[in-house]
Scaffold this active site. Structure first.
Site, PDB file in Angstrom:
ATOM      1  N   HIS A 165       0.846  -1.201   0.000  1.00  0.00           N
ATOM      2  CA  HIS A 165       0.000   0.000   0.000  1.00  0.00           C
ATOM      3  C   HIS A 165       0.876   1.245   0.000  1.00  0.00           C
ATOM      4  O   HIS A 165       2.090   1.154   0.153  1.00  0.00           O
ATOM      5  CB  HIS A 165      -1.018  -0.008   1.137  1.00  0.00           C
ATOM      6  CG  HIS A 165      -0.440   0.042   2.525  1.00  0.00           C
ATOM      7  ND1 HIS A 165       0.339  -0.960   3.063  1.00  0.00           N
ATOM      8  CD2 HIS A 165      -0.551   0.990   3.494  1.00  0.00           C
ATOM      9  CE1 HIS A 165       0.670  -0.632   4.294  1.00  0.00           C
ATOM     10  NE2 HIS A 165       0.161   0.544   4.595  1.00  0.00           N
ATOM     11  N   HIS A 207       1.332   3.900   1.921  1.00  0.00           N
ATOM     12  CA  HIS A 207       1.840   4.638   3.091  1.00  0.00           C
ATOM     13  C   HIS A 207       3.364   4.775   3.051  1.00  0.00           C
ATOM     14  O   HIS A 207       4.080   3.856   2.643  1.00  0.00           O
ATOM     15  CB  HIS A 207       1.407   3.952   4.390  1.00  0.00           C
ATOM     16  CG  HIS A 207      -0.028   4.209   4.732  1.00  0.00           C
ATOM     17  ND1 HIS A 207      -0.731   3.432   5.622  1.00  0.00           N
ATOM     18  CD2 HIS A 207      -0.893   5.169   4.300  1.00  0.00           C
ATOM     19  CE1 HIS A 207      -1.973   3.903   5.722  1.00  0.00           C
ATOM     20  NE2 HIS A 207      -2.100   4.938   4.932  1.00  0.00           N
ATOM     21  N   ASP A 256       5.709   4.741   5.234  1.00  0.00           N
ATOM     22  CA  ASP A 256       6.595   3.806   5.938  1.00  0.00           C
ATOM     23  C   ASP A 256       6.695   2.460   5.203  1.00  0.00           C
ATOM     24  O   ASP A 256       7.384   1.547   5.670  1.00  0.00           O
ATOM     25  CB  ASP A 256       6.172   3.611   7.401  1.00  0.00           C
ATOM     26  CG  ASP A 256       4.804   2.990   7.567  1.00  0.00           C
ATOM     27  OD1 ASP A 256       3.871   3.396   6.836  1.00  0.00           O
ATOM     28  OD2 ASP A 256       4.643   2.090   8.420  1.00  0.00           O
ATOM     29  N   HIS A 257       6.026   2.350   4.051  1.00  0.00           N
ATOM     30  CA  HIS A 257       6.119   1.145   3.213  1.00  0.00           C
ATOM     31  C   HIS A 257       6.747   1.443   1.847  1.00  0.00           C
ATOM     32  O   HIS A 257       7.177   0.535   1.155  1.00  0.00           O
ATOM     33  CB  HIS A 257       4.730   0.525   3.006  1.00  0.00           C
ATOM     34  CG  HIS A 257       4.118   0.069   4.296  1.00  0.00           C
ATOM     35  ND1 HIS A 257       3.982  -1.259   4.627  1.00  0.00           N
ATOM     36  CD2 HIS A 257       3.660   0.767   5.361  1.00  0.00           C
ATOM     37  CE1 HIS A 257       3.444  -1.357   5.836  1.00  0.00           C
ATOM     38  NE2 HIS A 257       3.236  -0.147   6.301  1.00  0.00           N
ATOM     39  N   HIS A 269      -7.587  -0.965   5.447  1.00  0.00           N
ATOM     40  CA  HIS A 269      -6.537  -0.085   5.977  1.00  0.00           C
ATOM     41  C   HIS A 269      -6.353   1.084   4.994  1.00  0.00           C
ATOM     42  O   HIS A 269      -6.349   2.249   5.392  1.00  0.00           O
ATOM     43  CB  HIS A 269      -5.254  -0.876   6.153  1.00  0.00           C
ATOM     44  CG  HIS A 269      -4.103  -0.084   6.676  1.00  0.00           C
ATOM     45  ND1 HIS A 269      -4.068   0.432   7.946  1.00  0.00           N
ATOM     46  CD2 HIS A 269      -2.939   0.298   6.088  1.00  0.00           C
ATOM     47  CE1 HIS A 269      -2.939   1.091   8.123  1.00  0.00           C
ATOM     48  NE2 HIS A 269      -2.239   1.031   7.016  1.00  0.00           N
ATOM     49  N   ASP A 319      -0.244  -4.097   6.061  1.00  0.00           N
ATOM     50  CA  ASP A 319      -0.915  -3.601   7.268  1.00  0.00           C
ATOM     51  C   ASP A 319      -2.372  -4.060   7.326  1.00  0.00           C
ATOM     52  O   ASP A 319      -3.198  -3.427   7.985  1.00  0.00           O
ATOM     53  CB  ASP A 319      -0.879  -2.070   7.310  1.00  0.00           C
ATOM     54  CG  ASP A 319       0.506  -1.537   7.674  1.00  0.00           C
ATOM     55  OD1 ASP A 319       1.427  -2.344   7.900  1.00  0.00           O
ATOM     56  OD2 ASP A 319       0.654  -0.297   7.720  1.00  0.00           O
ATOM     57  N   HIS A 340       4.632  -5.210  10.410  1.00  0.00           N
ATOM     58  CA  HIS A 340       4.966  -4.592  11.701  1.00  0.00           C
ATOM     59  C   HIS A 340       5.120  -5.617  12.813  1.00  0.00           C
ATOM     60  O   HIS A 340       4.443  -6.646  12.817  1.00  0.00           O
ATOM     61  CB  HIS A 340       3.881  -3.593  12.131  1.00  0.00           C
ATOM     62  CG  HIS A 340       3.856  -2.332  11.330  1.00  0.00           C
ATOM     63  ND1 HIS A 340       4.674  -1.261  11.603  1.00  0.00           N
ATOM     64  CD2 HIS A 340       3.117  -1.975  10.257  1.00  0.00           C
ATOM     65  CE1 HIS A 340       4.425  -0.281  10.743  1.00  0.00           C
ATOM     66  NE2 HIS A 340       3.484  -0.685   9.908  1.00  0.00           N
TER      67      HIS A 340
END
Ligand SMILES: [Zn+2]
Length: 258
Positions: free
Chosen positions: A58, A60, A62-63, A116, A133, A171
């Site tokens: 996805h 985001h 942090d990915h 998400h 996530d 995570h």
């Protein structure tokens, strides 16, 4: 043809992210959700690896935040969801698409698992699931762009995969997820055993992943919204809770406040 041995290892990033590294017998490799380039580059250089593929679950940051810097050094092919918020050229993946990592002799099927984010995807193949996530060990992602109905359908889709599938979430949330899950199902013996195991692993500074779908079906309250024990817990919060997405909504809201 000689079959390569696929290895999957974690590259820790930020506080609690894992960037999954896929290697076979040669230098070719792939990474999943590289939010940060620095720890990935360190591993690639140290191990003499050549990054050929990047898989994104996805958009985001942090990915995806490390992709730009990785592409400056490696001519990797990027696979990810069809989402304009992913700002670099990539192969857009739809439900049922096959992602062929030919240099690793590995193939993954794309599963659309929104909730998400609205375009979140997972990659399934080689007895492994990269769930981003959406599915965590003993938990699930927050519903930023979807509903409890979406998450119920997404987790139902994952639950239909073989129970021995190894699950690689993005995570390390397992310990806090267990603390919450024990509030939902204090009598769940499988969950209690998992929580003890996770406490031991974390005390030793070790990773709690991968998990398996079978273990998640037995211990993860978000995959157990049809179970009587989870429903009863949800009904203490909302007496009108029903099995499935209704119970999902109640326990997700409960966890968000936990
Ligand atoms: Zn996310």
């Amino acid at each position: 043809m000689h079959r390569l041995n696929l290895n999957i290892t974690a590259i820790p990033a930020f506080g609690d992210n894992y960037i999954w590294l896929l290697t076979a017998d040669g230098p070719a490799c792939a990474v999943v959700d590289p939010g940060d380039a620095r720890p990935v580059l360190e591993v690639l250089v140290n191990q003499g690896l050549d990054l050929r593929y990047i898989l994104l679950t996805h958009h985001h940051d942090d990915h995806t935040g490390g992709v730009g810097d990785l592409l400056k050094k490696y001519a990797a092919r990027v696979f990810g969801p069809d989402d304009e918020r992913i700002p670099f050229t990539h192969d857009t993946c739809r439900e049922g698409d096959l992602v062929d990592l030919a240099d690793l002799q590995a193939q993954f099927r794309v599963l659309e698992v929104p909730a998400h984010t609205r375009t979140h995807i997972a990659f399934y193949g080689e007895n492994a699931l990269f769930s981003g996530d959406t599915l965590f060990s003993v938990g699930c992602g927050r519903f930023f762009e979807g509903t409890a109905d979406d998450m119920q359908r997404s987790l139902d889709k994952l639950a239909a995969l073989p129970a021995n599938t190894r699950v690689y979430p993005a995570h390390e949330y397992t310990q806090s997820n267990c603390a919450f899950a024990l509030r939902v199902e204090p009598e769940n013996a499988v969950l209690k055993a998992r929580a003890d195991e996770v406490d031991r692993l974390r005390a030793a500074g070790r990773i709690t992943l991968p998990t398996t779908l079978g273990d998640e079906l037995a211990a993860n309250p978000f995959m157990r919204t049809h179970e009587k024990s989870v429903l009863e817990a949800a009904r203490k919060i909302d007496p009108g809770a029903m099995p499935g997405s209704s119970a999902m909504a109640v326990i997700r809201t409960w966890k968000d406040r936990f």
